[in-house]
Design an enzyme around this catalytic site. Structure first.
Site, PDB file in Angstrom:
ATOM      1  N   GLU A 266     -66.075  23.975   5.534  1.00  0.00           N
ATOM      2  CA  GLU A 266     -65.637  22.663   6.009  1.00  0.00           C
ATOM      3  C   GLU A 266     -65.121  21.779   4.872  1.00  0.00           C
ATOM      4  O   GLU A 266     -65.694  20.735   4.553  1.00  0.00           O
ATOM      5  CB  GLU A 266     -66.754  21.975   6.793  1.00  0.00           C
ATOM      6  CG  GLU A 266     -67.082  22.749   8.064  1.00  0.00           C
ATOM      7  CD  GLU A 266     -67.937  22.006   9.082  1.00  0.00           C
ATOM      8  OE1 GLU A 266     -68.689  21.093   8.675  1.00  0.00           O
ATOM      9  OE2 GLU A 266     -67.845  22.318  10.273  1.00  0.00           O
TER      10      GLU A 266
ATOM     11  N   GLU B 281     -67.516  28.470  14.486  1.00  0.00           N
ATOM     12  CA  GLU B 281     -68.876  27.985  14.747  1.00  0.00           C
ATOM     13  C   GLU B 281     -68.915  27.266  16.080  1.00  0.00           C
ATOM     14  O   GLU B 281     -67.949  26.591  16.461  1.00  0.00           O
ATOM     15  CB  GLU B 281     -69.324  26.986  13.674  1.00  0.00           C
ATOM     16  CG  GLU B 281     -69.530  27.545  12.299  1.00  0.00           C
ATOM     17  CD  GLU B 281     -69.997  26.454  11.315  1.00  0.00           C
ATOM     18  OE1 GLU B 281     -70.614  25.458  11.750  1.00  0.00           O
ATOM     19  OE2 GLU B 281     -69.712  26.608  10.118  1.00  0.00           O
TER      20      GLU B 281
HETATM   21  C1  GLA Z   1     -71.098  22.626  10.263  1.00  0.00           C
HETATM   22  C2  GLA Z   1     -71.360  23.524   9.071  1.00  0.00           C
HETATM   23  C3  GLA Z   1     -72.546  24.424   9.254  1.00  0.00           C
HETATM   24  C4  GLA Z   1     -73.675  23.691   9.925  1.00  0.00           C
HETATM   25  C5  GLA Z   1     -73.198  23.144  11.242  1.00  0.00           C
HETATM   26  C6  GLA Z   1     -74.270  22.463  12.042  1.00  0.00           C
HETATM   27  O1  GLA Z   1     -70.205  23.123  11.151  1.00  0.00           O
HETATM   28  O2  GLA Z   1     -70.241  24.294   8.725  1.00  0.00           O
HETATM   29  O3  GLA Z   1     -72.942  24.887   7.972  1.00  0.00           O
HETATM   30  O4  GLA Z   1     -74.130  22.671   9.109  1.00  0.00           O
HETATM   31  O5  GLA Z   1     -72.208  22.200  10.984  1.00  0.00           O
HETATM   32  O6  GLA Z   1     -73.791  22.031  13.280  1.00  0.00           O
END
Ligand code: GLA
Ligand code: ZN
Length: 688
Positions: free
Chosen positions: A158, A314
């Protein structure tokens, strides 16, 4: 002829289904890994994203590397038919590094350097950080780039944020020099004579600061562009160290919903495949319609970045731990939410996270495997079920979304709009406006691309420009050409106001769109939160719309020049003046909506007419109840229609065409399809 994209990885030409996996948290207890392998197979998972925050496990001390545990993980994966996206660990760095080289830590806007802590807390410019990532990535690539279990690289985590350290300040100045060439040109672009801000030397230029410069809009805009470019440069730097060992392995980085800080369109050119992290807040309201349409917008955005299938990198198998209230997914929602991504073009469904960590800040975040440690949970069953469904849908992989409608949203427009000081500093609600226009199309089951000014317009029949405030001259010309050639555009208030430097277009708004829409916007009024006006449709207007609709927030006082008036304002001193117009130009039409209409009713009616008139393709030719949508993927021969019920109630859909079968069972379907609450149904139909 069937027309498909190749699978994301030729090693695994099936739906990828799996999760972020952190075996480095359990190295002290090897039984956990053995058990995880058993559970992964039971959950019908075939892919894991590994090593995302594993820097300290991989390099516990500077220059001392430990890859044995990772070797074991990957070899065991390979033996068990499980694949991996391997992350570069730069999303968080070890304490030793921050202690020895404080320059890797980020300096905030207030010019204070952060302490070691959390993650994502680093400078993208720091030479030390760049060297350290090169060393790490080179070692990972040399060791794993040809490992049978590895599908591709997951770069960092991210990406986002900004740093104001001295390295970043000089990189910003270099970026400006390359862009403007001379300080005079910079002064003109930034209009620095205002408040006597004229620069006489590059060294005087700094990044925006709360206690320094923050009022020069052109400068703020360039800083945002620089941050985005510098972050992309860091991404490229990471990729360079990986590609030598195996140029075939695809690279991606996990993106976030319409993330503000980075121009993802520039990233898309460098990424081999788009991936993103979707965390809807389901069950906040009786109907999930608004939330679903916002995530539909985002899926459309991420698909449109490369106009090819993307990865859902994710999502949560149950709840998050960071939303104000984290509700559990109600029965049906796991499948519905996952299939929503697939319906919009995802060829993977992946989660954060495989196993809940035992300690620290994410220990209560949803996971496939809970602290109880076994498979007998509702969440595990939901995941395993979805895995079975996806395994049966492999023909969907590589199909495309045939969008004939598009919404134009440039990142720099968003940055400029939110920085502008003007008629309504109490909230212009740009993002909500875009979402509102998108929602109307989504609810009709119209496939929509989300495009930028540099995209090709000729692929579309309808282009929507919601608050296209920053609009380049060339973009205006492209829109004009699009309409001349028979396209339909819908433009709103607060469009065509500034150019790429955030300098106002002179000679009448909406600047480069004035001929196309055939109106002149003389004044724009901001309305107080409780103020309302209305637009009243003219009798026998060309669109055949009726009645009146409440408007709020912004009212544009326009003159119809060559445009025909369809509706007028209902109240105030501008009652009777045009509020909705259409201009015919060449073979096309340009609509102009002068005010922000409250609620969804107007947009539903308006876009209903435009879609019909412009002949824009819908996913299915039938009536869809409110909160229920249909989304189409096709290879040109075979259509897959995903019926998705976010309405919070049972819903029925009447099929008007023959030839549909249930894509999961092959059973022929006609007549009515009943969807339960959170229900989802996939239809297949051959054109031949
Ligand atoms: C983000 C991060 C993950 C985790 C999620 C939790 O997407 O990339 O490492 O922290 O949030 O929702
Ligand atoms: Zn920095």
């Amino acid at each position: 002829m069937a027309n498909k994209f190749p699978p994301i990885s030729s090693k695994l030409p099936a739906f990828m289904h799996g999760a972020d996996y952190n075996p480095d948290q359990w190295l002290h207890d090897p039984k956990v890994f053995e058990e995880d392998i058993r559970l992964m197979k039971l959950a019908n998972c075939n892919v894991m994203a590994i090593g995302i925050f594993a820097w300290s496990a991989l390099e516990p001390e500077e220059g001392h590397f430990n890859f044995e545990w990772m070797d074991h993980v990957l070899d065991t994966f390979a033996e068990n038919g499980i694949y991996a996206w391997m992350a570069t660990p730069s999303g968080a760095r070890p304490a030793w590094m921050a202690q020895k080289y404080p320059e890797v830590l980020r300096v905030e806007m207030n010019r204070v350097r952060n302490l070691f802590g959390v993650r994502h807390n680093h400078c993208y410019t720091s030479p030390v950080y760049r060297d350290k990532t090169t060393i790490m990535n080179t070692k990972l690539a040399e060791r794993y780039a040809n490992h049978p279990a590895i599908l591709g690289w997951h770069i960092s985590n991210e990406l986002g944020g900004e740093c104001h350290c001295d390295y970043c300040q000089s990189a910003f100045r270099e970026w400006l020099k390359a862009k403007y060439g001379s300080i005079d040109k910079l002064n003109r672009a930034w209009w620095t004579t205002f408040w006597s801000h004229t620069y006489t030397d590059w060294t005087q230029v700094e990044s925006p600061a709360p206690h320094g410069e923050n009022a020069v809009h052109g400068q703020n805009l360039d800083w945002r562009r620089f941050v985005s470019d510098q972050t992309l440069d860091f991404y490229k730097h990471e990729v360079n160290a990986l590609k030598d060992a195996n140029p075939e392995l695809p690279c991606t980085t996990n993106m976030m919903d319409w993330f503000y800080g980075l121009d993802y369109r520039a990233f898309a050119e460098e990424l081999d495949v788009i991936s993103w992290d979707a965390y809807p807040k389901w069950h906040e309201a009786a109907s999930d319609r608004n939330e679903a349409s916002w995530f539909a917008f985002n899926h459309d955005l991420f698909r449109s970045l490369k106009k090819q299938p993307f990865m859902l990198m994710e999502s949560t198998p149950s709840l998050t731990n960071w939303q104000a209230v984290s509700k559990l997914k109600r029965p049906g929602m796991h499948r519905l939410s996952s299939l929503q991504a697939v319906a919009h073009g995802a060829d993977t469904v992946q989660y954060f996270q495989w196993r809940k960590s035992r300690g620290s800040s994410e220990k209560f975040h949803g996971a496939v495997v809970d602290h109880v440690g076994h498979e007998h949970t509702r969440v595990f069953e939901d995941v395993a079920d979805l895995g079975r469904t996806l395994a049966g849908l492999s023909d969907v992989i590589g199909t495309y979304v045939p969008a004939e409608a598009a919404i134009l949203c440039d990142w720099d427009n968003r940055w400029a709009i939110n920085d502008a000081q003007g008629p309504r500093n109490g909230g212009l609600h740009y993002e909500q406006t875009v979402a509102q226009h998108h929602r109307a199309l989504w609810e009709m089951g119209v496939p929509v691309d989300i495009i930028g000014s540099d995209d090709h317009f000729s692929n579309y029949k309808l282009i929507v420009l919601p608050m296209a405030y920053l609009l380049r001259q060339e973009t205006g010309e492209k829109i004009e050409q699009f309409v001349q050639n028979g396209g339909t555009v819908a433009v709103t208030y607060w469009s065509g106001i500034v150019d790429e430097n955030d300098l106002c277009h002179l000679g009448g708004f909406p600047g480069p769109l004035r001929t196309t829409v055939g109106i002149w916007s003389e004044e724009l009024e901001g309305l107080h939160d409780n103020d309302r006006n209305s637009i009243v449709l003219n009798a026998d207007n060309a669109l055949g719309l009726e009645g009146s609709f409440e408007v709020h927030e912004l009212c544009d006082l326009i003159h119809a020049e060559t445009a025909e008036v369809l509706a007028v304002y209902g109240d105030d001193f501008y009652a009777g003046r045009p509020a909705l117009t259409v201009n015919r130009l060449g073979d096309g039409k340009a609509y102009y909506l002068a005010a922000r209409v409250s609620g969804d009713r107007f947009y539903q009616a308006f876009y209903g007419k435009l879609v019909e008139e412009a002949g824009v393709r819908r996913s299915i030719d039938c009536k869809l109840p409110e909160g229920v949508t249909a989304q189409l993927r096709t290879d040109g021969d075979t259509d897959y229609v995903f019926l998705l019920n976010f309405s919070g109630t049972e819903a029925g859909i009447d099929l008007h065409q023959d030839g549909y079968v249930n894509a999961e069972t092959g059973e022929a379907r006609s007549g009515r399809i009943n969807l339960p609450v959170n229900g989802s149904y996939i239809l297949r139909r051959n054109k031949g």
